[in-house]
Design an enzyme around this catalytic site. Structure first.
Site, PDB file in Angstrom:
ATOM      1  CE1 TYR A  89     -29.119 -48.128  62.320  1.00 16.88           C
ATOM      2  CE2 TYR A  89     -30.310 -50.202  62.297  1.00 16.88           C
ATOM      3  CZ  TYR A  89     -29.277 -49.416  61.851  1.00 16.88           C
ATOM      4  OH  TYR A  89     -28.388 -49.907  60.937  1.00 16.88           O
ATOM      5  CG  HIS A 131     -23.632 -43.148  59.836  1.00 15.08           C
ATOM      6  ND1 HIS A 131     -24.273 -43.695  58.750  1.00 15.08           N
ATOM      7  CD2 HIS A 131     -22.518 -42.543  59.369  1.00 15.08           C
ATOM      8  CE1 HIS A 131     -23.557 -43.440  57.668  1.00 15.08           C
ATOM      9  NE2 HIS A 131     -22.494 -42.729  58.013  1.00 15.08           N
TER      10      HIS A 131
END
Length: 145
Positions: A23, A101
């Site tokens: 991330y 995402h």
């Protein structure tokens, strides 16, 4: 002014601290700031919402229906793979929904390869970190026109 609802799912409040390999180090506040900047540039108001509680997310989707938002961008996190309740709430909406995402969910664990939202969203964008959000906002705006 048109309104786009940005929905951030479970654990996204931990961006910047959680699993930087997947991330990155960007925080949720920084993502929201970039979304606001792009929204302003493109002439839409971006309304951001994050929760770790599935029922609260469903209630926010219901509120979006009543508010008549013009589009939704959603990164539901793990709920993407199993939350039929959230899927049913999203299905109530009659506006474009773009699923996004940060990581490439298709290159990760097997359970992440399936989205219960896939049949009801306009499209999916994954694997581009912050750019997944920005591309998602652009796609949602394009789908509104």
């Amino acid at each position: 002014m048109k309104k786009v609802l940005m929905l951030h799912g479970i654990n996204h409040n931990m961006f910047g601290k959680r699993d930087p390999v997947q991330y990155g180090t960007i925080t949720l506040a920084e993502i929201d700031e970039k979304m606001q900047e792009l929204g302003k540039e493109l002439g839409v108001k971006v309304i951001s919402f994050q929760t770790n509680h599935e029922g609260e997310m469903c209630e926010r989707v219901h509120q979006a229906f009543l508010e008549k938002v013009d589009a939704v961008v959603i990164n539901a996190g793990a709920w993407t793979h199993y939350s039929y309740g959230l899927r049913d709430a999203l299905a109530i909406l009659t506006v474009p929904i773009v699923e996004i995402h940060m990581s490439n969910i298709h290159a990760r664990e097997e359970f992440r390869h399936h989205s219960v939202f896939a049949e009801i969203v306009k499209g999916q964008i994954c694997g581009f970190g912050l750019d997944s959000y920005l591309l998602g906002l652009r796609a949602a705006i394009g789908a509104m026109e």
